[in-house]
Design a protein around this motif. Structure first.
Motif, PDB file in Angstrom:
ATOM      1  N   ARG A 208       0.819  -1.217   0.000  1.00 26.99           N
ATOM      2  CA  ARG A 208       0.000   0.000   0.000  1.00 26.99           C
ATOM      3  C   ARG A 208       0.852   1.267   0.000  1.00 26.99           C
ATOM      4  NH1 ARG A 208      -2.677   0.685   4.519  1.00 26.99           N
ATOM      5  NH2 ARG A 208      -1.443  -0.847   5.666  1.00 26.99           N
ATOM      6  N   ALA A 209       2.174   1.124  -0.108  1.00 28.82           N
ATOM      7  CA  ALA A 209       3.068   2.268  -0.215  1.00 28.82           C
ATOM      8  C   ALA A 209       3.211   2.691  -1.673  1.00 28.82           C
ATOM      9  CB  ALA A 209       4.442   1.905   0.346  1.00 28.82           C
ATOM     10  N   ARG A 210       3.756   3.880  -1.890  1.00 28.97           N
ATOM     11  CA  ARG A 210       4.150   4.258  -3.246  1.00 28.97           C
ATOM     12  C   ARG A 210       5.432   3.522  -3.583  1.00 28.97           C
ATOM     13  NH1 ARG A 210       7.293   8.327  -5.997  1.00 28.97           N
ATOM     14  NH2 ARG A 210       7.902   9.376  -4.058  1.00 28.97           N
ATOM     15  N   VAL A 211       5.471   2.911  -4.751  1.00 25.18           N
ATOM     16  CA  VAL A 211       6.626   2.109  -5.151  1.00 25.18           C
ATOM     17  C   VAL A 211       7.288   2.742  -6.367  1.00 25.18           C
ATOM     18  CG1 VAL A 211       7.430  -0.156  -5.924  1.00 25.18           C
ATOM     19  CG2 VAL A 211       5.548   0.010  -4.266  1.00 25.18           C
ATOM     20  N   ALA A 212       8.591   2.981  -6.247  1.00 27.04           N
ATOM     21  CA  ALA A 212       9.388   3.470  -7.373  1.00 27.04           C
ATOM     22  C   ALA A 212      10.389   2.390  -7.737  1.00 27.04           C
ATOM     23  CB  ALA A 212      10.119   4.759  -7.006  1.00 27.04           C
ATOM     24  N   VAL A 213      10.345   1.931  -8.981  1.00 25.92           N
ATOM     25  CA  VAL A 213      11.257   0.893  -9.448  1.00 25.92           C
ATOM     26  C   VAL A 213      12.411   1.553 -10.192  1.00 25.92           C
ATOM     27  CG1 VAL A 213      11.510  -1.166 -10.877  1.00 25.92           C
ATOM     28  CG2 VAL A 213       9.382  -0.776  -9.609  1.00 25.92           C
ATOM     29  N   THR A 214      13.634   1.271  -9.768  1.00 26.25           N
ATOM     30  CA  THR A 214      14.810   1.865 -10.392  1.00 26.25           C
ATOM     31  C   THR A 214      15.588   0.802 -11.162  1.00 26.25           C
ATOM     32  OG1 THR A 214      16.026   1.546  -8.319  1.00 26.25           O
ATOM     33  CG2 THR A 214      15.053   3.710  -8.709  1.00 26.25           C
ATOM     34  N   ALA A 215      16.373   1.246 -12.135  1.00 29.82           N
ATOM     35  CA  ALA A 215      17.184   0.326 -12.934  1.00 29.82           C
ATOM     36  C   ALA A 215      18.124  -0.465 -12.029  1.00 29.82           C
ATOM     37  CB  ALA A 215      17.973   1.098 -13.981  1.00 29.82           C
ATOM     38  N   HIS A 216      18.476  -1.647 -12.471  1.00 31.67           N
ATOM     39  CA  HIS A 216      19.276  -2.563 -11.665  1.00 31.67           C
ATOM     40  C   HIS A 216      20.596  -1.920 -11.230  1.00 31.67           C
ATOM     41  CE1 HIS A 216      20.793  -6.213 -10.026  1.00 31.67           C
ATOM     42  NE2 HIS A 216      21.676  -6.440 -10.989  1.00 31.67           N
ATOM     43  N   ASN A 217      20.813  -1.902  -9.920  1.00 34.48           N
ATOM     44  CA  ASN A 217      22.055  -1.424  -9.308  1.00 34.48           C
ATOM     45  C   ASN A 217      22.375   0.038  -9.639  1.00 34.48           C
ATOM     46  OD1 ASN A 217      22.476  -3.868  -8.058  1.00 34.48           O
ATOM     47  ND2 ASN A 217      24.013  -4.590  -9.501  1.00 34.48           N
ATOM     48  N   ASP A 218      21.351   0.834  -9.913  1.00 34.24           N
ATOM     49  CA  ASP A 218      21.544   2.247 -10.263  1.00 34.24           C
ATOM     50  C   ASP A 218      21.417   3.095  -9.000  1.00 34.24           C
ATOM     51  OD1 ASP A 218      21.496   4.838 -11.239  1.00 34.24           O
ATOM     52  OD2 ASP A 218      20.299   4.323 -13.005  1.00 34.24           O
TER      53      ASP A 218
END
Length: 385
Positions: A144-154
């Motif tokens: 239920r949180a805001r999720v930010a997906v970042t590039a691998h190992n960035d």
């Protein structure tokens, strides 16, 4: 005048046939292949990195716990599912890895779901690596949180997301060792960003424990972060320790919070005592034989050389072949020649990166590695032609 017959109502599960056919055409169908107890294939597909799942000491530890405590834990951890044996394993795991405290779950998957959801929730931010294991991905979805997906190992991308956040609480979630690629996360750099931005670093050490760091204590221990007061990590008992189950390790305040709030601990039956006893025995073997992690890495280097890829810093050797059909056929061909290997296809890995996933074990001998070289020489020549 005849009344027209009502239109036939399609079966509510008819869509499954179409879905299965599309998967079959794309080379993405899966099937269960039960293995016999006397499996004749050399196993480079499982995650028994230290070769302990059939070690007599580990089996005896499980049998002893079974005889003393019975077949099941009989209830959730908060009711009857916490035995003295569970508490002992939690203390010993924490001491071994350098954490302040620990909490045992029924699986590593449950541990990841429990800790991520309990430390986030509505009004929080989760920054998740794009290559994270499915258990972490599912935890993010359920949080239920805001999720930010970042590039691998960035690391820079993680820093940018944290710097721009409006949420008061934030956690950064990553695997220490990539389950498909076998690469290591830049944990020191990630921790520096988390500390500067007031975030908690949550690390899945499933593939690090028993292989990486001093004496197999994990990647966090190797970079001096295992006891940090803003770091929480999970481990599984089903890989290097040859048993079943998982645990969350970290500050005592976090563990106390999980006892109050981690749904996958509160509402799940506690880990079976036999699994706890086996894990305790395996942990003792790892303490007594600190050369086992080195043996895993040496075997991984030999397997990587045979496959023509770079030696990994972990037990996982990834041989990317591209097409899921080519990867599947190569895995099947390996089995025909006496070698069981993993075959990772989408959605386990990104499109165009289907691969063979081979795992090293500490108990692989020279004859085993010669067999691996012979099989891979044949199969990869065919797959790459």
């Amino acid at each position: 005048m005849d009344t027209p017959a009502p239109a036939a109502t399609p079966h509510p599960l008819a869509w499954l046939d179409d879905t299965a056919e599309r998967r079959r055409a794309a080379g993405l169908r899966r099937e269960l292949r039960p293995r016999p107890a006397d499996e004749p294939l050399l196993d480079l597909a499982g995650n028994d990195y230290l070769g302990l799942s059939r070690d007599k000491r580990v089996v005896d530890g499980g049998v002893a716990a079974l005889r003393i405590w019975g077949a099941g834990s009989t209830g959730s951890r908060l009711v009857t599912g916490s035995t003295e044996l569970h508490a002992q394993l939690e203390r010993e795991l924490a001491a071994f890895t350098g954490a302040e405290a620990g909490l045992v779950f029924s699986s590593g998957y449950a541990a990841n779901l429990g800790v991520v959801t309990a430390l986030s929730g509505a009004g929080a931010l989760i920054v998740s690596d794009a290559a994270n294991h499915a258990s972490l991905v599912d935890a993010c979805r359920m949080s239920r949180a805001r999720v930010a997906v970042t590039a691998h190992n960035d690391v820079a991308a993680v820093d940018a997301v944290l710097a721009a956040r409006t949420e008061e609480r934030a956690i950064v979630v990553t695997d220490s060792v990539g389950s498909a690629d076998g690469d290591l996360a830049p944990l020191r750099a990630l921790h520096a960003v988390c500390r500067a931005r007031g975030a908690v670093l949550v690390v899945d050490e499933a593939h690090g424990l028993g292989v990486c760091g001093p004496g197999g204590r994990g990647v966090l221990a190797g970079v001096g972060l295992a006891g940090a007061d803003d770091v929480v990590f999970t481990v599984t008992l089903s890989k290097s320790l040859g048993s079943q189950g998982g645990a969350v390790l970290g500050p005592a305040a976090v563990i106390a919070h999980l006892v109050d709030s981690a749904r996958t601990m509160i509402f799940d039956t506690g880990l079976a005592p036999a699994c706890v006893g086996a894990a305790l025995a395996a942990l003792q073997v790892l303490r007594d034989e600190p050369g086992r992690p080195w043996a895993v890495l040496a075997a991984a280097a030999a397997i990587a050389a045979a496959a023509g890829v770079a030696a990994p810093p972990s037990a996982v050797v990834s041989v990317v072949l591209g097409s899921p059909v080519v990867a599947f056929d190569a895995a099947r061909r390996c089995a025909e020649l006496g070698l069981r290997v993993g075959c990772f296809r989408p959605p386990s890995v990104p499109e165009g990166t289907s691969r063979l996933r081979l795992t090293a074990r500490a108990d692989l001998g020279d004859a085993d590695l010669d067999r691996v070289r012979a099989v891979l020489a044949t199969v990869l020549a065919e797959a790459r032609s």
